[in-house]
Structure formats: structure tokens, C-alpha cells
Design an enzyme around this catalytic site. Structure first.
Site, short mmCIF file in Angstrom:
data_model
loop_
_atom_site.label_atom_id
_atom_site.label_comp_id
_atom_site.label_asym_id
_atom_site.label_seq_id
_atom_site.Cartn_x
_atom_site.Cartn_y
_atom_site.Cartn_z
N SER A 1 0.82 -1.22 0.00
CA SER A 1 0.00 0.00 0.00
C SER A 1 0.84 1.27 0.00
O SER A 1 0.31 2.37 -0.04
CB SER A 1 -0.92 0.00 1.22
OG SER A 1 -0.17 -0.13 2.41
N ASN B 1 -1.82 -2.52 13.30
CA ASN B 1 -3.29 -2.39 13.28
C ASN B 1 -3.77 -1.15 14.03
O ASN B 1 -4.61 -0.41 13.54
CB ASN B 1 -3.93 -3.65 13.88
CG ASN B 1 -3.58 -4.89 13.08
OD1 ASN B 1 -3.01 -4.78 11.99
ND2 ASN B 1 -3.90 -6.06 13.60
N SER C 1 -16.02 25.47 -27.57
CA SER C 1 -16.15 24.22 -28.31
C SER C 1 -15.19 24.26 -29.48
O SER C 1 -14.95 25.32 -30.05
CB SER C 1 -17.59 24.06 -28.79
OG SER C 1 -17.63 23.24 -29.94
N LYS D 1 -20.03 28.76 -28.73
CA LYS D 1 -20.21 28.10 -27.43
C LYS D 1 -19.37 28.69 -26.30
O LYS D 1 -18.21 29.04 -26.48
CB LYS D 1 -19.84 26.62 -27.56
CG LYS D 1 -20.81 25.84 -28.41
CD LYS D 1 -22.09 25.55 -27.67
CE LYS D 1 -22.01 24.18 -27.08
NZ LYS D 1 -23.30 23.82 -26.48
N ASN E 1 -19.21 27.08 -22.61
CA ASN E 1 -19.78 25.99 -21.81
C ASN E 1 -19.48 26.14 -20.32
O ASN E 1 -18.36 26.48 -19.96
CB ASN E 1 -19.24 24.65 -22.30
CG ASN E 1 -19.67 24.35 -23.72
OD1 ASN E 1 -20.75 24.74 -24.14
ND2 ASN E 1 -18.80 23.67 -24.46
N TYR F 1 -9.00 -6.63 13.01
CA TYR F 1 -8.42 -6.11 11.77
C TYR F 1 -8.36 -7.18 10.69
O TYR F 1 -8.03 -8.33 10.95
CB TYR F 1 -6.99 -5.58 12.02
CG TYR F 1 -6.34 -5.09 10.74
CD1 TYR F 1 -6.50 -3.78 10.32
CD2 TYR F 1 -5.62 -5.96 9.93
CE1 TYR F 1 -5.95 -3.33 9.12
CE2 TYR F 1 -5.06 -5.52 8.73
CZ TYR F 1 -5.23 -4.21 8.34
OH TYR F 1 -4.70 -3.79 7.15
N GLN G 1 -7.13 -2.15 4.24
CA GLN G 1 -6.17 -1.37 3.46
C GLN G 1 -6.89 -0.63 2.32
O GLN G 1 -6.41 0.38 1.84
CB GLN G 1 -5.10 -2.30 2.90
CG GLN G 1 -3.98 -1.61 2.16
CD GLN G 1 -2.78 -2.51 2.00
OE1 GLN G 1 -2.09 -2.84 2.96
NE2 GLN G 1 -2.53 -2.94 0.78
N LYS H 1 -8.26 3.51 2.18
CA LYS H 1 -7.54 4.77 1.98
C LYS H 1 -7.80 5.46 0.65
O LYS H 1 -8.07 6.67 0.61
CB LYS H 1 -6.04 4.53 2.15
CG LYS H 1 -5.69 4.27 3.60
CD LYS H 1 -4.33 3.67 3.77
CE LYS H 1 -4.30 2.92 5.07
NZ LYS H 1 -5.20 1.73 5.08
N1 ARG Z 1 -1.11 -1.33 5.15
C1 ARG Z 1 -2.01 -1.78 6.14
C2 ARG Z 1 -3.35 -1.08 6.03
O1 ARG Z 1 -3.39 -0.13 5.34
C3 ARG Z 1 -1.43 -1.53 7.50
C4 ARG Z 1 -1.89 -2.50 8.55
C5 ARG Z 1 -1.37 -3.85 8.24
N2 ARG Z 1 -1.59 -4.78 9.30
C6 ARG Z 1 -1.47 -6.09 9.14
N3 ARG Z 1 -1.70 -6.83 10.13
N4 ARG Z 1 -1.13 -6.62 7.98
O2 ARG Z 1 -4.34 -1.46 6.61
#
Ligand code: ARG
Length: 464
Positions: free
Chosen positions: A29, A116, A283, A289, A291, A323, A328, A331
Site C-alpha cells: 500500500s 493495526n 467548443s 459556445k 460551456n 483487523y 487497506q 484509503k
Molecule cells: N497497510 C495496512 C493497512 O493499510 C497496515 C496495517 C497492516 N496490518 C497487518 N496486520 N497486515 O491497513
């Protein structure tokens, strides 16, 4: 991002084989969560400070950690930091760089903590800041609307229901309707932040930790109102993300409605307003035009924000406690919502002062569609006719006007008297647009002096 020197993973101890290369990239990530670096570092500094005060780390270890983290923050800001996909995420990238920089003390930072509770803390710290920025951006747009409302309190436009002419309105009153919608958005976001502001740190992986930590201290250092009550809930809760997305969706729904009105009003057929050239495009084929791209794009963007709300609800709905890696996925929708909401608010606030009201066109439009018919009915009621009968009388007068192609105010007194003998010469005062507006003279009504009072109250509300 480079992986020329693929670092060892902090969790590699129990593994005999390396991670599949595609899986490594697929599960990482860091490509997006590196955006959280400053909050990750802020959380780690507070955690290390608390560990030292509890005697779990020595003061010199804490000093090395805090100094090292600040150096890393500087390097990231200067673009002098190498992010590694094999270190998965922002948390392990920062921690591994810390250990590389300060040695063994860096390895102690993760004592009594898990990624977590760490990620749950980072995302809250980040979103808390963003929500305050969004609330400020709403305030800026509200101020632009107040200024416009003040300027155009006496400007008349036709009010619609069912997009059919209903009653005359003050343009300022219309701006103040938008203001009120945004005021609820600002309140909703403040409310969201109040519930968000609870600290997950100390929950560790899910059950808490065996060290003598002081969660109240860490919460205070990070500006949280209190530590989360339950460790399982602390690491698995993403309600705040959903609440924010719901508030953002309602806000974007509002901006989309404003956009729709601006688009309609600026068409040649309505011609109520002109948007500044700097918010429109032309346009490539039709030379005439201009817009209204900005409001169109904002109307379009509302869709993705609604989509993110559904994505987050779906993300959470089947997760057992606590968790799961699913989280992940929280986000990118949040990042996208925050960026697009902020952009939409900024461009809207810049655009509103540059709206040019075409007063004569609005006035002409208000003269069509018998906008003062209710005023005539109310007039008859004041003469002692029951409202239902007055409604019927005016309905017949309107039918006559439709056949003749004339507004009520354009009829002769004798013509009007054919529908009711109660009608007298003073009827023409109430059939003017100004008379119609001024008559709605109570709190929340469209009378220009009421609009000005509403603006004054709104300014007071914003100042407090
Ligand atoms: N990159 C993870 C997330 O965005 C961080 C937490 C990862 N925890 C784990 N036990 N793999 O959630």
C-alpha cells in the site's frame, strides 16, 4: 520507488520462502499510504514519548527515536527518501529507515504497538486535519454566498416548483438557501470529527498489550479526546470513514444541485446569469459556445464521491472482528473524496463572486407564468373571500390571461372585476413583483429586508 536492495521484511522470521514478486506488489500500500507519513511520524513520536515516561524505553532511546523520526520527515519532505515496495506500507518504510539511521533503538519503537492500531491512528489523525480544512473551505464558499446575497437582495428572479413558474423570489434569498445547506454540511463534518477523535493506540494487534502503557498520556499528546474503550473495536472500526463519506456525499449532492441551477440559468433560453469566462470553455467546432464546464464537472464528480461511500460500506459489511487486510482498501476512496471535495469547494468559492446577474432577463422571466397569482388570491382573502373560492377566481383570471397572452398586472381593472367584484384599483400594488416580494415579510420569507436580516444573522453565526 526502488527495490534494488530489497530490505528484509520485519515479519520474515517464520517464513521459509520469499514473497511472490507479483503478490508483493499487489498487496503493498506504500504507493498511496505514503501520503500519511507526517501522521505516522507524529503518532510514533507520541508513542515513544509515552514509552519513555513509563520507563519502557530509556530517555536516550526516546531521544534517538524522536530525532531520527524528525530527520526522516525532513528527508521525505525534501524528496530524499527511498520508498520500498517490499516494505509494504508507510509504517514499515519509516520504521525500517529509522533503524537504519539510529540502530537498535529504532527496533524498540514498535514495543507495545501493532500496525493495526498504528494505521487506525494515522488515518484518524489525517482525516481530522482534512475535515477541518474542508470546513474552512465551506466557510469560504458561505462567505462568498453571503456577499452575493447582500449585493442581490433586491434582484428578482422567478422561483420555481416543478421547474414551472411559482412565485417571485429575491436572488439573495436563493443564495441564502444554498448558504443554509452548506451550514448543515459544516455541522455534520464537525459532528463526524467529534466521534472520530478517539485514540486506537494501545489496542496493539487486537487485545491490548502486556506493557504498562499510559493510553491517556498518548491520547493527550495527540490531541485525542480519550483512548478508545475497547481494543477490538479500536482496530476494526472504520465508522468515521463511512460517516465522513456520507457527509461528503451530502455536501457534493448540494454542490451538484447548485451546479445544475447555474447551468440552467446560464443557458441562452434562461439567460439569468453569465458565468465569468475564466470558469468556462469553448467548443472546438461550434464557435458560439461558452460551456459551463466547472459546474458540470462538479455535478459529475458527485457520482464518484457517492460511489466511495458505497465502497466503504461494502468494505466493512462482512468483516469479522478485528483487523483484516480488507481495511487497506479504505484509503484510496478517502483520499479521492478529500481531494475532490476540496477542489470542488475551492473552485465554487472562486466562481460565485464572478456570477453576473442579468437582472432585466430575470425580471422579464418573472413576468411570465403568472408568478403573482397567489398574491391575487391572498388579496381576495383579505377582502373576506374564503381561500378556496379565491383560488378558483384567480384560476379563471389566469385562464383568461393565457388565452390573451397577458399577465395579471397587464389586465384592465374592469377585466379583473369580471372575475370578482371585490377587486379594486389597489390590486395593482400587490400585482407588482416588488409588492409580491415585500409582502412575504416574516423570518424565512423572501422580502428583501428579511433577506438582509437573515444575512446579518448568518454573519453573526459564522463569527461565533
Ligand atoms: N497497510 C495496512 C493497512 O493499510 C497496515 C496495517 C497492516 N496490518 C497487518 N496486520 N497486515 O491497513
Amino acid at each position: 520507488m526502488s527495490d534494488s536492495h530489497a530490505p528484509t521484511k520485519p515479519w520474515s522470521g517464520r517464513f521459509n520462502e520469499p514473497t511472490d514478486a507479483f503478490v508483493e506488489a499487489f498487496t503493498a500500500s506504500v504507493g498511496f499510504d505514503r501520503r500519511l507519513y507526517q501522521y505516522d511520524i507524529q503518532g510514533s513520536i507520541a508513542h515513544a514519548t509515552m514509552l519513555a515516561r513509563q520507563g519502557i524505553l530509556s530517555d536516550s532511546e526516546r531521544d534517538a527515536i524522536v530525532h531520527g523520526l524528525k530527520q526522516i520527515r525532513k528527508r521525505i519532505e525534501q524528496g530524499d527518501f527511498t520508498w520500498s515496495v517490499s516494505l509494504e506500507d508507510v509504517h514499515m518504510n519509516v520504521e525500517s529507515a529509522l533503524t537504519e539511521a539510529i540502530g537498535d533503538a529504532g527496533k524498540k519503537l514498535h514495543t507495545g504497538r501493532s500496525r493495526n492500531d498504528q494505521v487506525a491512528t494515522d488515518i484518524r489523525l489525517w482525516l481530522r486535519d482534512e475535515i477541518e480544512q474542508i470546513r474552512d473551505a465551506i466557510l469560504r464558499l458561505q462567505t462568498a454566498l453571503l456577499d452575493k446575497a447582500e449585493l442581490e437582495a433586491d434582484t428578482i428572479l422567478p422561483g420555481f416548483t416543478h421547474l414551472q413558474t411559482a412565485q417571485p423570489l429575491s436572488f439573495g434569498h436563493h443564495m441564502m438557501a444554498w448558504f443554509e445547506m452548506l451550514e448543515r454540511d459544516r455541522e455534520r463534518l464537525a459532528d463526524c470529527n467529534r466521534r472520530l477523535n478517539v485514540m486506537p493506540l494501545g489496542a496493539a494487534a487486537l487485545a491490548g498489550t502486556t506493557y504498562p502503557i499510559d493510553r491517556h498520556m498518548t491520547a493527550e499528546l495527540l490531541g485525542f479526546s480519550r483512548p478508545a474503550e475497547n481494543s477490538l473495536d479500536a482496530v476494526s472500526d472504520r465508522d468515521f470513514a463511512i460517516e465522513f463519506s456520507a457527509a461528503a456525499s451530502i455536501l457534493m449532492m448540494h454542490l451538484s444541485r447548485f451546479s445544475e441551477e447555474l447551468i440552467i440559468w446560464s443557458s441562452a433560453q434562461f439567460g439569468f446569469i453569465e458565468l465569468s469566462d475564466s470558469f468556462c470553455t469553448g467548443s472546438s467546432i461550434m464557435p458560439q459556445k461558452k460551456n459551463p464546464d466547472v459546474p458540470e464537472l462538479i455535478r459529475g464528480k458527485s457520482g464518484r464521491i457517492f460511489g466511495h461511500l458505497i465502497a466503504l460500506l461494502t468494505l466493512m459489511k462482512s468483516q469479522p472482528l478485528a483487523y483484516n487486510k480488507d481495511n487497506q482498501e479504505d484509503k484510496e476512496p478517502l483520499f479521492d473524496s478529500v481531494d475532490n471535495v476540496k477542489g470542488s469547494l475551492k473552485v465554487f468559492a472562486d466562481m460565485v463572486p464572478a456570477i453576473n446577474c442579468r437582472k432585466e432577463a430575470m425580471r422579464q422571466a418573472t413576468m411570465q407564468g403568472f408568478a403573482t397569482a397567489t398574491d391575487l388570491a391572498d388579496y381576495l382573502v383579505r377582502k373576506g373571500i374564503p381561500f378556496r373560492d379565491a383560488h378558483e377566481v384567480v384560476g379563471r383570471a389566469v385562464a383568461f390571461g393565457v388565452a390573451e397572452g397577458r399577465d395579471l398586472s397587464q389586465m384592465k381593472l374592469q377585466e379583473l372585476q369580471r372575475f370578482s367584484s371585490e377587486i379594486e384599483a389597489d390590486v395593482f400594488d400587490i400585482l407588482t413583483l416588488e409588492g409580491s416580494l415585500a409582502a412575504r415579510d416574516h423570518i424565512g420569507g423572501t422580502a428583501p429586508n428579511q433577506v438582509r436580516r437573515a444575512i446579518a444573522r448568518a454573519r453573526e453565526r459564522l463569527a461565533s
